[in-house]
Design a protein around this motif. Sequence first.
Motif, short mmCIF file in Angstrom:
data_model
loop_
_atom_site.label_atom_id
_atom_site.label_comp_id
_atom_site.label_asym_id
_atom_site.label_seq_id
_atom_site.Cartn_x
_atom_site.Cartn_y
_atom_site.Cartn_z
N VAL A 24 -64.98 -37.45 18.39
CA VAL A 24 -65.91 -38.47 19.06
C VAL A 24 -67.01 -38.88 17.94
CG1 VAL A 24 -67.32 -38.58 21.05
CG2 VAL A 24 -65.35 -37.19 21.24
N ILE A 25 -67.14 -40.15 18.03
CA ILE A 25 -68.42 -40.69 17.45
C ILE A 25 -69.48 -41.38 18.28
CG2 ILE A 25 -66.80 -40.86 15.24
CD1 ILE A 25 -66.94 -43.98 15.75
N ILE B 18 -67.28 -42.71 21.39
CA ILE B 18 -66.13 -43.49 21.47
C ILE B 18 -65.02 -42.29 20.83
CG2 ILE B 18 -64.71 -45.14 20.32
CD1 ILE B 18 -67.11 -46.87 20.68
N LEU B 19 -63.94 -42.04 21.48
CA LEU B 19 -62.99 -41.24 21.08
C LEU B 19 -62.01 -41.81 20.02
CD1 LEU B 19 -61.29 -38.55 21.38
CD2 LEU B 19 -59.92 -39.74 23.14
N LEU B 20 -61.83 -41.28 18.77
CA LEU B 20 -60.95 -42.03 17.79
C LEU B 20 -59.89 -40.97 17.64
CD1 LEU B 20 -63.25 -42.93 14.86
CD2 LEU B 20 -62.24 -44.32 16.85
N ALA C 233 -55.10 -37.14 7.44
CA ALA C 233 -55.65 -37.71 6.35
C ALA C 233 -56.89 -38.57 6.56
CB ALA C 233 -54.89 -38.60 5.49
N VAL C 234 -56.61 -39.50 7.71
CA VAL C 234 -57.97 -40.27 7.81
C VAL C 234 -59.24 -39.51 8.49
CG1 VAL C 234 -58.76 -42.35 9.40
CG2 VAL C 234 -56.58 -42.31 8.44
N LYS C 235 -58.82 -38.42 9.26
CA LYS C 235 -59.76 -37.48 9.80
C LYS C 235 -60.59 -37.00 8.63
CE LYS C 235 -60.97 -33.88 12.84
NZ LYS C 235 -60.43 -32.92 13.57
N ILE D 156 -70.59 -38.17 13.56
CA ILE D 156 -69.51 -37.55 14.68
C ILE D 156 -70.53 -36.75 15.55
CG2 ILE D 156 -67.75 -35.60 14.54
CD1 ILE D 156 -66.98 -36.86 11.82
N ILE D 157 -69.91 -36.84 16.73
CA ILE D 157 -70.57 -35.94 17.97
C ILE D 157 -69.78 -34.82 18.24
CG2 ILE D 157 -71.02 -35.97 20.26
CD1 ILE D 157 -71.26 -38.96 20.10
#
Length: 64
Positions: free
Chosen positions: A39-40, A7-9, A14-16, A29-30
């Motif tokens: 991508v997770i 899934i693409l986030l 900051a959140v990253k 994390i992929i």
Amino acid sequence: MKAIRGILLTCDSAVKQILLTMNEKSSFIIEDLDDYHVVIKADEEWRVRQELDAELEKNTYSLE
């Protein structure tokens, strides 16, 4: 070759950084694409969102 559903986030930097720190405990994390996209694993999405919400709640200031 093995296919992994992801899934693409899209998030701010900051959140990253919080996601990258969370990824050190349990790998989800992929691919780290750029400053705003990651991508997770699809089956980890719910858990990651719950942990991220809890982490962001700790960093939220309230007037109570």
